[in-house]
Design a protein around this motif. Structure first.
Motif, PDB file in Angstrom:
ATOM      1  N   SER A  17       0.836  -1.197   0.000  1.00  0.00           N
ATOM      2  CA  SER A  17       0.000   0.000   0.000  1.00  0.00           C
ATOM      3  C   SER A  17       0.870   1.246   0.000  1.00  0.00           C
ATOM      4  O   SER A  17       2.087   1.176   0.153  1.00  0.00           O
ATOM      5  CB  SER A  17      -0.900  -0.004   1.230  1.00  0.00           C
ATOM      6  N   ASP A  18       0.240   2.382  -0.158  1.00  0.00           N
ATOM      7  CA  ASP A  18       0.986   3.643  -0.149  1.00  0.00           C
ATOM      8  C   ASP A  18       1.669   3.855   1.194  1.00  0.00           C
ATOM      9  O   ASP A  18       2.772   4.376   1.251  1.00  0.00           O
ATOM     10  CB  ASP A  18       0.046   4.812  -0.439  1.00  0.00           C
ATOM     11  N   ARG A  19       1.015   3.443   2.252  1.00  0.00           N
ATOM     12  CA  ARG A  19       1.603   3.611   3.585  1.00  0.00           C
ATOM     13  C   ARG A  19       2.853   2.752   3.734  1.00  0.00           C
ATOM     14  O   ARG A  19       3.864   3.197   4.287  1.00  0.00           O
ATOM     15  CB  ARG A  19       0.569   3.242   4.638  1.00  0.00           C
ATOM     16  N   ARG A  21       4.794   1.755   1.285  1.00  0.00           N
ATOM     17  CA  ARG A  21       5.832   2.362   0.435  1.00  0.00           C
ATOM     18  C   ARG A  21       6.466   3.547   1.139  1.00  0.00           C
ATOM     19  O   ARG A  21       7.683   3.727   1.077  1.00  0.00           O
ATOM     20  CB  ARG A  21       5.236   2.818  -0.894  1.00  0.00           C
ATOM     21  N   GLY A  22       5.647   4.347   1.791  1.00  0.00           N
ATOM     22  CA  GLY A  22       6.167   5.494   2.522  1.00  0.00           C
ATOM     23  C   GLY A  22       7.066   5.071   3.656  1.00  0.00           C
ATOM     24  O   GLY A  22       8.103   5.684   3.908  1.00  0.00           O
ATOM     25  N   ARG A  23       6.686   3.995   4.336  1.00  0.00           N
ATOM     26  CA  ARG A  23       7.496   3.484   5.437  1.00  0.00           C
ATOM     27  C   ARG A  23       8.831   2.971   4.918  1.00  0.00           C
ATOM     28  O   ARG A  23       9.872   3.212   5.503  1.00  0.00           O
ATOM     29  CB  ARG A  23       6.737   2.381   6.158  1.00  0.00           C
ATOM     30  N   ARG A  24       8.798   2.274   3.788  1.00  0.00           N
ATOM     31  CA  ARG A  24      10.034   1.751   3.201  1.00  0.00           C
ATOM     32  C   ARG A  24      10.946   2.889   2.763  1.00  0.00           C
ATOM     33  O   ARG A  24      12.158   2.861   2.993  1.00  0.00           O
ATOM     34  CB  ARG A  24       9.717   0.839   2.021  1.00  0.00           C
ATOM     35  N   ALA A  25      10.365   3.911   2.144  1.00  0.00           N
ATOM     36  CA  ALA A  25      11.159   5.058   1.703  1.00  0.00           C
ATOM     37  C   ALA A  25      11.786   5.765   2.905  1.00  0.00           C
ATOM     38  O   ALA A  25      12.951   6.163   2.854  1.00  0.00           O
ATOM     39  CB  ALA A  25      10.288   6.022   0.917  1.00  0.00           C
ATOM     40  N   LEU A  26      11.029   5.903   3.978  1.00  0.00           N
ATOM     41  CA  LEU A  26      11.552   6.537   5.187  1.00  0.00           C
ATOM     42  C   LEU A  26      12.682   5.712   5.787  1.00  0.00           C
ATOM     43  O   LEU A  26      13.695   6.258   6.234  1.00  0.00           O
ATOM     44  CB  LEU A  26      10.433   6.731   6.204  1.00  0.00           C
TER      45      LEU A  26
END
Length: 55
Positions: A17-19, A21-26
Motif C-alpha cells: 500500500s501507499d503507507r 511504500r512510505g514506510r520503506r522510503a523513510l
C-alpha cells in the motif's frame, strides 16, 4: 455437530500500500542519513591512520 471446514488459504500477495511504500522510503532515507556519514568517517579514519603509521 459441525462439519470440519477445509483449511483456508492465504490470498495472493497484493502490492504494498501507499503507507507501506512510505514506510520503506523513510527507512531507506534514515539508513542513508546515518550510513553515508558513518562510511565517510570510517574512510577518513583509515586514511589518517595509514598516514600516521607511514610517517
Amino acid at each position: 455437530m459441525t462439519t470440519p471446514q477445509p483449511p483456508t488459504t492465504t490470498p495472493p500477495s497484493t502490492p504494498p500500500s501507499d503507507r507501506a511504500r512510505g514506510r520503506r522510503a523513510l527507512t531507506v532515507f534514515a539508513w542513508l542519513w546515518v550510513g553515508l556519514p558513518l562510511g565517510y568517517g570510517v574512510y577518513e579514519l583509515v586514511h589518517k591512520v595509514t598516514q600516521l603509521f607511514r610517517g
